[in-house]
Enzyme design. Structure first.
Site, PDB file in Angstrom:
ATOM      1  N   LYS A  77     -15.933   4.110 -28.035  1.00  0.00           N
ATOM      2  CA  LYS A  77     -15.211   2.893 -27.424  1.00  0.00           C
ATOM      3  C   LYS A  77     -15.417   2.966 -25.954  1.00  0.00           C
ATOM      4  O   LYS A  77     -14.765   2.866 -25.008  1.00  0.00           O
ATOM      5  CB  LYS A  77     -13.678   2.985 -27.637  1.00  0.00           C
ATOM      6  N   ASP A  80     -17.144   0.975 -19.654  1.00  0.00           N
ATOM      7  CA  ASP A  80     -17.357   1.401 -18.140  1.00  0.00           C
ATOM      8  C   ASP A  80     -18.354   0.686 -17.654  1.00  0.00           C
ATOM      9  O   ASP A  80     -19.086  -0.301 -18.060  1.00  0.00           O
ATOM     10  CB  ASP A  80     -17.654   3.119 -18.084  1.00  0.00           C
TER      11      ASP A  80
END
Ligand code: BMP
Length: 223
Positions: A77, A80
């Site tokens: 997941k 960033d």
């Protein structure tokens, strides 16, 4: 129904049964990679892929060994800046990765896509838990615009097939769908709503006999 369920039911060799299922290998407390290898060995050739996430990766990184049992999707997941996501994916030898869409294109998904040349990238369009409706589900259309640029596939929920059906209208590539069994959706429900593969974890992995449970769950393919 997006695909002919019966044709999905058989592997290329036409000999072994291959279910349109991705197994989530999330170990229960106290278990780790040996637990995962044991289940993977019992399901080798029967499922499309194995999905590993933080619960297993925090026990160490043995993805390379798991690939002996089938393709591996790293469900990190990712969410960033591109540079950081690249550092992470370089360390995991998976065949595919799952990232969140909300981080956007420039400086994030664009760089990740470039890094994953030759590997599959899935974006999360909508999630299977109830809280997904409060934020994520309000934005899946925007996520799809990003997915058109970078993704090979989408994650969409088996627990809310109305959302899954809607997403399928605008997305012709792969959809993988979690929420079967432990989270309440019934086997084949997502396939019938347009998913290509159902993601199944606990219902199979915590059962006495994972191969038998899988077979029983997916008797729905014959119906
Ligand atoms: P289970 O069948 O045990 O509920 O497992 C579902 C798997 O799919 C878990 O690994 C979970 O993290 C993942 N998942 C999910 O349940 N919902 C989502 O929306 C996205 C996921 O990746």
């Amino acid at each position: 129904m997006h695909a002919d369920l019966k044709s999905l039911h058989f592997s290329m060799e036409g000999l072994k049964e291959m279910y349109p299922v991705i197994i989530a290998l999330d170990p229960p407390p106290g278990k780790g990679w040996e637990w995962a290898f044991d289940i993977a060995s019992k399901l080798k050739g029967k499922v499309k892929a194995f999905k590993v996430g933080w619960p297993l990766l925090l026990e160490g990184n043995r993805v390379e060994e798991l690939k002996e049992y089938g393709p591996v999707i790293a469900d990190l997941k990712l969410a960033d800046i591109g540079a950081t996501m690249i550092k992470v994916v370089k360390r995991v030898e998976a065949d595919a990765f799952i990232a969140h869409a909300f981080v956007g294109y420039e400086g994030a998904l664009k760089e990740l896509r470039e890094e994953l040349e030759g590997k599959k990238l899935y974006l999360v369009a909508s999630m299977s838990h109830p809280g997904s409706v409060h934020f994520i589900d309000k934005h899946w259309r925007e996520f799809l615009l990003l997915a058109y640029l970078v993704a090979d596939g989408l994650v969409a929920p088996a627990t809310r097939t109305s959302v899954l059906r809607e997403i399928r209208k605008y997305w012709s590539k792969e959809i993988i769908s979690p929420g079967i069994g432990a989270q309440g959706a019934r086997p084949c429900e997502a396939l019938r709503a347009g998913a290509d593969y159902e993601i199944v974890g606990r219902s199979v992995t915590l059962s006495e006999d994972p191969a038998k449970t899988l077979e029983e769950m997916y008797s729905c393919l014959k119906g």
